[in-house]
Motif scaffolding. Sequence first.
Motif, PDB file in Angstrom:
ATOM      1  N   VAL A 114       0.843  -1.207   0.000  1.00 40.61           N
ATOM      2  CA  VAL A 114       0.000   0.000   0.000  1.00 40.61           C
ATOM      3  C   VAL A 114       0.872   1.249   0.000  1.00 40.61           C
ATOM      4  O   VAL A 114       1.804   1.378   0.799  1.00 40.61           O
ATOM      5  N   GLU A 115       0.546   2.182  -0.906  1.00 45.02           N
ATOM      6  CA  GLU A 115       1.131   3.519  -0.908  1.00 45.02           C
ATOM      7  C   GLU A 115       0.005   4.530  -0.768  1.00 45.02           C
ATOM      8  O   GLU A 115      -1.181   4.164  -0.806  1.00 45.02           O
ATOM      9  N   ALA A 116       0.356   5.801  -0.624  1.00 42.37           N
ATOM     10  CA  ALA A 116      -0.680   6.812  -0.420  1.00 42.37           C
ATOM     11  C   ALA A 116      -0.271   8.120  -1.078  1.00 42.37           C
ATOM     12  O   ALA A 116       0.908   8.382  -1.313  1.00 42.37           O
ATOM     13  N   SER A 117      -1.276   8.936  -1.372  1.00 40.37           N
ATOM     14  CA  SER A 117      -1.040  10.291  -1.859  1.00 40.37           C
ATOM     15  C   SER A 117      -2.055  11.215  -1.201  1.00 40.37           C
ATOM     16  O   SER A 117      -3.164  10.788  -0.845  1.00 40.37           O
ATOM     17  N   GLN A 143       3.287  12.644  -1.072  1.00 43.06           N
ATOM     18  CA  GLN A 143       3.537  11.257  -1.467  1.00 43.06           C
ATOM     19  C   GLN A 143       3.991  10.448  -0.253  1.00 43.06           C
ATOM     20  O   GLN A 143       4.861  10.894   0.497  1.00 43.06           O
ATOM     21  N   VAL A 144       3.412   9.265  -0.094  1.00 44.43           N
ATOM     22  CA  VAL A 144       3.794   8.355   0.983  1.00 44.43           C
ATOM     23  C   VAL A 144       4.088   7.000   0.353  1.00 44.43           C
ATOM     24  O   VAL A 144       3.190   6.393  -0.245  1.00 44.43           O
ATOM     25  N   PRO A 145       5.313   6.496   0.457  1.00 40.76           N
ATOM     26  CA  PRO A 145       5.685   5.276  -0.262  1.00 40.76           C
ATOM     27  C   PRO A 145       5.132   4.012   0.386  1.00 40.76           C
ATOM     28  O   PRO A 145       4.672   4.016   1.536  1.00 40.76           O
ATOM     29  N   HIS A 146       5.207   2.917  -0.384  1.00 41.83           N
ATOM     30  CA  HIS A 146       4.802   1.605   0.120  1.00 41.83           C
ATOM     31  C   HIS A 146       5.505   1.309   1.447  1.00 41.83           C
ATOM     32  O   HIS A 146       6.701   1.553   1.609  1.00 41.83           O
ATOM     33  N   GLY A 147       4.758   0.761   2.388  1.00 41.20           N
ATOM     34  CA  GLY A 147       5.358   0.285   3.629  1.00 41.20           C
ATOM     35  C   GLY A 147       5.829   1.370   4.570  1.00 41.20           C
ATOM     36  O   GLY A 147       6.556   1.084   5.526  1.00 41.20           O
ATOM     37  N   TYR A 148       5.400   2.622   4.375  1.00 48.60           N
ATOM     38  CA  TYR A 148       5.857   3.722   5.236  1.00 48.60           C
ATOM     39  C   TYR A 148       5.352   3.539   6.664  1.00 48.60           C
ATOM     40  O   TYR A 148       4.162   3.271   6.892  1.00 48.60           O
ATOM     41  N   LEU A 171      -7.772  20.033   6.688  1.00 53.28           N
ATOM     42  CA  LEU A 171      -7.395  20.777   5.486  1.00 53.28           C
ATOM     43  C   LEU A 171      -6.971  19.853   4.347  1.00 53.28           C
ATOM     44  O   LEU A 171      -7.022  20.255   3.186  1.00 53.28           O
ATOM     45  N   SER A 172      -6.531  18.646   4.671  1.00 49.45           N
ATOM     46  CA  SER A 172      -5.994  17.722   3.675  1.00 49.45           C
ATOM     47  C   SER A 172      -6.723  16.390   3.746  1.00 49.45           C
ATOM     48  O   SER A 172      -7.390  16.072   4.737  1.00 49.45           O
ATOM     49  N   GLN A 173      -6.566  15.609   2.682  1.00 45.18           N
ATOM     50  CA  GLN A 173      -7.120  14.261   2.639  1.00 45.18           C
ATOM     51  C   GLN A 173      -6.088  13.332   2.030  1.00 45.18           C
ATOM     52  O   GLN A 173      -5.222  13.768   1.261  1.00 45.18           O
ATOM     53  N   ILE A 174      -6.180  12.055   2.385  1.00 48.23           N
ATOM     54  CA  ILE A 174      -5.205  11.080   1.895  1.00 48.23           C
ATOM     55  C   ILE A 174      -5.937   9.908   1.265  1.00 48.23           C
ATOM     56  O   ILE A 174      -7.002   9.492   1.738  1.00 48.23           O
ATOM     57  N   ARG A 175      -5.372   9.409   0.174  1.00 54.73           N
ATOM     58  CA  ARG A 175      -5.960   8.318  -0.599  1.00 54.73           C
ATOM     59  C   ARG A 175      -4.949   7.178  -0.632  1.00 54.73           C
ATOM     60  O   ARG A 175      -3.759   7.406  -0.865  1.00 54.73           O
ATOM     61  N   PHE A 176      -5.413   5.944  -0.437  1.00 60.68           N
ATOM     62  CA  PHE A 176      -4.547   4.767  -0.362  1.00 60.68           C
ATOM     63  C   PHE A 176      -4.711   3.940  -1.635  1.00 60.68           C
ATOM     64  O   PHE A 176      -5.817   3.745  -2.134  1.00 60.68           O
ATOM     65  N   ARG A 177      -3.588   3.406  -2.117  1.00 58.07           N
ATOM     66  CA  ARG A 177      -3.565   2.774  -3.446  1.00 58.07           C
ATOM     67  C   ARG A 177      -2.778   1.465  -3.380  1.00 58.07           C
ATOM     68  O   ARG A 177      -1.707   1.400  -2.766  1.00 58.07           O
ATOM     69  N   VAL A 178      -3.313   0.449  -4.054  1.00 54.38           N
ATOM     70  CA  VAL A 178      -2.627  -0.838  -4.186  1.00 54.38           C
ATOM     71  C   VAL A 178      -2.354  -1.069  -5.669  1.00 54.38           C
ATOM     72  O   VAL A 178      -3.284  -1.097  -6.486  1.00 54.38           O
ATOM     73  N   GLY A 179      -1.070  -1.190  -6.031  1.00 56.39           N
ATOM     74  CA  GLY A 179      -0.725  -1.462  -7.424  1.00 56.39           C
ATOM     75  C   GLY A 179      -1.087  -0.314  -8.349  1.00 56.39           C
ATOM     76  O   GLY A 179      -1.229   0.840  -7.938  1.00 56.39           O
ATOM     77  N   THR A 180      -1.259  -0.630  -9.636  1.00 61.49           N
ATOM     78  CA  THR A 180      -1.609   0.368 -10.647  1.00 61.49           C
ATOM     79  C   THR A 180      -3.119   0.515 -10.698  1.00 61.49           C
ATOM     80  O   THR A 180      -3.841  -0.457 -10.952  1.00 61.49           O
TER      81      THR A 180
END
Length: 374
Positions: A114-117, A143-148, A171-180
């Motif tokens: 899992v990574e995040a932006s 940007q938050v890299p995999h495994g942070y 003020l901000s929001q974060i979205r989590f992403r797996v793969g492409t």
Amino acid sequence: MAKAERIIAASKRRDAAHGIVPSQGITEMIAAGQIVIAEPVAETQVQPASLDLRLGPVAYRVRASFLPKPGGRVQTKLDDLALHTISLSQGAVLETGCVYIVPLLESLELPQDVEASANPKSSTGRLDVFTRVIADGVGAFDQVPHGYHGPLFAEICPQTFPIVVRKGSRLSQIRFRVGTAADSDVDLKELHKRERLISTEDADISGGIALSVDLAGDARGLIGFRARRHTGVVDVDKPGAYPVEDYWDPIYVRDKHRLILDPDQFYILASKEAVHVPPTHAAEMVPFNPLVGEFRVHYAGFMDPGFGHAPAGGGGSRVVLEVRSHKVPFILEDGQIIGRLIYERMIETPEMIYGQGLKSNYQGQGLKLSKHFK
């Protein structure tokens, strides 16, 4: 369910497909300790495809923006660079042109898949508050890299209006992403055929789907707003509290349907096209090619599943554009392309979608200022 079992359950759900983690997956990540929260989750903090991030109890006024070195800690930089510390427990004013760093109430223990932006929330962008998320040892904003594993910090720099914030402000929001997760142009064309992503049938799809600016105006000829300078403060946690005329000047259509952007002025405009984000996808406005003009569009880039979705009350939703010209005056023409939308697949359809019981402020919107103005 024990923590180890919750981690296994969350991993199995993500293994099924690549894509954006939906609301129920975010809730599982919180339960599994992969998203660490210093205080209980707030109402509506979990969104269909993202998590709102909350400010912690202190802000650090710093001389300038910065990023940590590889392996470096943000707090170490703050100990060196902070000019003074501001308590947010009772609320505090953040002044325009100043840079503040605020530790967030959320930190991360991400698994390796899992990574995040991150991105500013829509209301943050419409207030011209420049906000970015910083993570330890990461040499890029938002940007938050995999495994942070580590804390998160918000960099905040109000550009036009001084703002009042407090512990817990979002003020901000974060979205989590797996793969492409992003659809290719071929996939996007097929999705547009099925779902009509924008109101134009013959969509311009190349590295995303193009949006253009509406300078023809509504029935009154209103095409946008230009922010006033030297205004009062805006409390980010007080919707409907401020008269529009104290903060904004309306802009009306001209005979040639064009607008000259003055350098370093802030404008609120709208897209010509209505936009639809089906529940199976999330969308993001990406920065437009700077070679076509010295202007920046849309600080707040995330659009949730269900935005503009007719069954959720979103038919006809336009994208509101936060526009700022840099260095030189720039002429915008009606129908000029000003940005592109990238669509990303959800791992699964969220249990909640934008506009359904979430107090969504911008569903079905046309040209609209932030929720703070009445």
